[in-house]
Design a protein around this motif. Sequence first.
Motif, short mmCIF file in Angstrom:
data_model
loop_
_atom_site.label_atom_id
_atom_site.label_comp_id
_atom_site.label_asym_id
_atom_site.label_seq_id
_atom_site.Cartn_x
_atom_site.Cartn_y
_atom_site.Cartn_z
N TYR A 106 0.84 -1.20 0.00
CA TYR A 106 0.00 0.00 0.00
C TYR A 106 0.88 1.25 0.00
N VAL A 107 1.86 1.26 0.87
CA VAL A 107 2.76 2.42 0.96
C VAL A 107 3.51 2.62 -0.35
N ALA A 108 3.97 1.52 -0.94
CA ALA A 108 4.72 1.61 -2.20
C ALA A 108 3.85 2.16 -3.33
N VAL A 109 2.58 1.76 -3.38
CA VAL A 109 1.68 2.31 -4.40
C VAL A 109 1.46 3.79 -4.17
N ALA A 110 1.25 4.20 -2.92
CA ALA A 110 1.09 5.62 -2.62
C ALA A 110 2.34 6.40 -3.05
N GLU A 111 3.50 5.86 -2.77
CA GLU A 111 4.75 6.53 -3.18
C GLU A 111 4.84 6.65 -4.70
#
Length: 446
Positions: A106-111
């Motif tokens: 999730y964090v990687a997609v947001a980044e």
Amino acid sequence: MKRLHGVSLEQKRRLVTELPGPRSQELMERKLAAVAGGVGTTMPVFAARAGGGIVLDVDGNQLIDLGSGIAVTTVGATAPRVVAAVTEQVSAFTHTCFMVTPYDGYVAVAEALNRVTPGGHEKRSVLFNSGAEAVENAVKIARAYTGRNAVVVFDHAYHGRTNLTMAMTAKSMPYKHGFGPFAPEVYRAPLSYPFRDGGLDGRVAAARAIDQIEKQIGADTLAALVIEPIQGEGGFIEPAPGFLPALAAWCRANGVVFVADEVQTGFARTGHMFACDSEGVVPDLIVTAKGIAGGLPLSAVTGRAEIMNAPHSGGLGGTYGGNPLACAAALAAIETIEADGLTARAREIETLVKTRLHKIQAADGRLGDVRGRGAMLAVELVRDGSGEPDPRLARDISRYAHQRGVIVLTCGTYGNVLRFLPPLSISDELLDDAFDVLAAAFEETR
């Protein structure tokens, strides 16, 4: 350019039965007995496999895909990086709920979204499931940030099927009819529609819309202005140059959140990563879905950090939002777009398809307007010698194509637009074959 599709499907149109074939007919009978009647289908054929520019049905027919599941399988229905990423993730875990025990996908997609969306300002992202859900949350975020309630949308707009997004959508049938009452404080402004407003200059068209907004709503009550940079269901309407920048500038001057609904236009579809990029428009919030995850359900709102952080903790979220499988697919889809040069491929598709459509148009006055960008293209059909919409012709052309194994979609407020959304993994040879069929369709219906 190598066309990666990830399955061993021959990239060739082939019909071995009449459409629909016997197995599809059997499945359609089961569908009618089991699925709610409100769920319609464009073609009565059932898919078995898909890849590149081909959909293989359960009877062994191979259809050319000019729809991409309505702009979803932009990188292809079985893009190798997407298949590998999802396979790896599904063996680890399918769900924990990011709001309970978060995970790095999730964090990687947001980044990634913060990096690839327009503008170099500090951003934040939040993930959801569908385009409509993301649009609705963009409005929530804008209202929390501004403390205002009103929302402006535009003629011919399509934003979804939830109660709020139905209010924001212009077309009644089939999207709104019989489903009201709808959410309040949604107002509609006139769009720039070059084919039907006499080619009105974009800045003049924006001034017309702004004048109506200021007179009928008032900037001080307006939380957000929400617009598709190129309209989708409304007819692939591309506003005249200058329209979007003028609206964005007015929003900035009046403290209104400018929201770009790039659900259909995003992720290389228009020959840019996002349609806003073509005029250098930087939205405050951008809504994405469809092509984001190679066919898995995912959507997002990305925007200026100070706006995105306005809602209180716990005010945004959802059980499935940012599902780990969809996140893995999204990272792989973005990698595929960037590594395989798919924005450039979309521009190649535009050149090929527009060349074919303009050739047909030169000999047939019923093709009133050829428009769109990248692999998001359309032709608006009219009665010969007039600008009067011709929805019957659109139905006849699409039916002819369907019977010969070419998946074509229609759209538009008047139902008179053929839209073309091929996957970017499609070959030139398949595109040529598909538009040979469409050229024959126009000849047959004269």
